[in-house]
Design a protein around this motif. Structure first.
Motif, mmCIF file in Angstrom:
data_model
loop_
_atom_site.group_PDB
_atom_site.id
_atom_site.type_symbol
_atom_site.label_atom_id
_atom_site.label_comp_id
_atom_site.label_asym_id
_atom_site.label_seq_id
_atom_site.Cartn_x
_atom_site.Cartn_y
_atom_site.Cartn_z
ATOM 1 N N ARG A 147 103.875 73.564 -1.399
ATOM 2 C CA ARG A 147 102.977 73.138 -0.309
ATOM 3 C C ARG A 147 101.702 72.558 -0.907
ATOM 4 N N MET A 148 101.204 71.517 -0.286
ATOM 5 C CA MET A 148 99.998 70.858 -0.783
ATOM 6 C C MET A 148 98.835 71.842 -0.870
ATOM 7 N N ALA A 149 98.731 72.752 0.082
ATOM 8 C CA ALA A 149 97.650 73.740 0.066
ATOM 9 C C ALA A 149 97.747 74.638 -1.165
ATOM 10 N N GLU A 150 98.953 74.876 -1.663
ATOM 11 C CA GLU A 150 99.122 75.721 -2.846
ATOM 12 C C GLU A 150 98.543 75.054 -4.089
ATOM 13 N N VAL A 151 98.823 73.789 -4.282
ATOM 14 C CA VAL A 151 98.272 73.103 -5.453
ATOM 15 C C VAL A 151 96.764 72.885 -5.275
ATOM 16 N N ALA A 152 96.319 72.665 -4.058
ATOM 17 C CA ALA A 152 94.881 72.508 -3.810
ATOM 18 C C ALA A 152 94.141 73.807 -4.123
ATOM 19 N N GLY A 153 94.715 74.934 -3.739
ATOM 20 C CA GLY A 153 94.095 76.222 -4.034
ATOM 21 C C GLY A 153 94.028 76.490 -5.529
ATOM 22 N N THR A 154 95.076 76.114 -6.244
ATOM 23 C CA THR A 154 95.085 76.281 -7.700
ATOM 24 C C THR A 154 94.018 75.405 -8.341
ATOM 25 N N ALA A 155 93.912 74.163 -7.886
ATOM 26 C CA ALA A 155 92.885 73.263 -8.421
ATOM 27 C C ALA A 155 91.486 73.807 -8.142
ATOM 28 N N ALA A 156 91.269 74.291 -6.945
ATOM 29 C CA ALA A 156 89.956 74.844 -6.595
ATOM 30 C C ALA A 156 89.623 76.034 -7.488
ATOM 31 N N PHE A 157 90.605 76.894 -7.729
ATOM 32 C CA PHE A 157 90.365 78.038 -8.614
ATOM 33 C C PHE A 157 90.026 77.573 -10.024
ATOM 34 N N LEU A 158 90.794 76.621 -10.570
ATOM 35 C CA LEU A 158 90.539 76.162 -11.938
ATOM 36 C C LEU A 158 89.176 75.492 -12.081
ATOM 37 N N LEU A 159 88.658 74.960 -11.000
ATOM 38 C CA LEU A 159 87.325 74.342 -11.032
ATOM 39 C C LEU A 159 86.202 75.352 -10.823
ATOM 40 N N SER A 160 86.547 76.553 -10.432
ATOM 41 C CA SER A 160 85.526 77.562 -10.126
ATOM 42 C C SER A 160 85.051 78.290 -11.376
ATOM 43 N N ALA A 161 83.926 78.980 -11.236
ATOM 44 C CA ALA A 161 83.387 79.786 -12.326
ATOM 45 C C ALA A 161 84.323 80.942 -12.676
ATOM 46 N N ASP A 162 85.142 81.377 -11.732
ATOM 47 C CA ASP A 162 86.093 82.460 -11.998
ATOM 48 C C ASP A 162 87.124 82.081 -13.057
ATOM 49 N N ALA A 163 87.312 80.808 -13.280
ATOM 50 C CA ALA A 163 88.296 80.336 -14.252
ATOM 51 C C ALA A 163 87.630 79.838 -15.535
ATOM 52 N N ALA A 164 86.397 80.257 -15.776
ATOM 53 C CA ALA A 164 85.624 79.741 -16.908
ATOM 54 C C ALA A 164 86.278 79.986 -18.265
ATOM 55 N N TYR A 165 87.128 80.994 -18.365
ATOM 56 C CA TYR A 165 87.749 81.324 -19.656
ATOM 57 C C TYR A 165 89.158 80.750 -19.774
ATOM 58 N N ILE A 166 89.623 80.070 -18.746
ATOM 59 C CA ILE A 166 90.991 79.549 -18.754
ATOM 60 C C ILE A 166 90.997 78.131 -19.295
ATOM 61 N N ASN A 167 91.772 77.932 -20.319
ATOM 62 C CA ASN A 167 92.049 76.608 -20.870
ATOM 63 C C ASN A 167 93.557 76.477 -20.988
ATOM 64 N N ASP A 168 94.067 75.291 -20.834
ATOM 65 C CA ASP A 168 95.503 75.064 -20.867
ATOM 66 C C ASP A 168 95.953 74.831 -22.297
ATOM 67 N N ARG A 169 96.075 75.931 -23.026
ATOM 68 C CA ARG A 169 96.627 75.831 -24.374
ATOM 69 C C ARG A 169 97.513 77.040 -24.595
ATOM 70 N N THR A 170 98.799 76.807 -24.502
ATOM 71 C CA THR A 170 99.732 77.914 -24.568
ATOM 72 C C THR A 170 100.332 78.090 -25.951
ATOM 73 N N SER A 171 99.989 77.237 -26.877
ATOM 74 C CA SER A 171 100.551 77.412 -28.228
ATOM 75 C C SER A 171 99.480 77.242 -29.272
#
Length: 87
Positions: free
Chosen positions: A63-87
């Motif tokens: 659902r579009m709302a699901e990806v929008a919610g994920t994007a909003a979270f990744l842009l928030s201060a709550d995701a400040a320690y998350i970087n997309d590097r899995t290896s």
């Protein structure tokens, strides 16, 4: 479902993922973070094929709302320690 069905999309997704990992490795220590969203098949697909839906682990289109919610979270201060590097 074979990745050969969508060869350009498969290559672009792999390239974006690799670029993100390189970027994070170079700039994360400077406080610059990067993530990417590479969603699969979503509700905006006009005529979903039953075979395609069966290949999706959740058994449904996203659902579009699901990806929008994920994007909003990744842009928030709550995701400040998350970087997309899995290896």
């Amino acid at each position: 479902m074979s990745p050969l069905r969508y060869p350009i999309g498969s290559v672009v997704r792999a390239g974006l993922s690799a670029f993100t990992k390189l970027f994070v490795g170079e700039y994360a220590q400077s406080g610059i973070r990067m993530n990417n969203l590479l969603p699969g098949f979503f509700e905006n697909w006009e005529q979903p094929l039953e075979e395609m839906i069966r290949s999706i682990p959740a058994g449904r289109l996203g659902r579009m709302a699901e990806v929008a919610g994920t994007a909003a979270f990744l842009l928030s201060a709550d995701a400040a320690y998350i970087n997309d590097r899995t290896s």
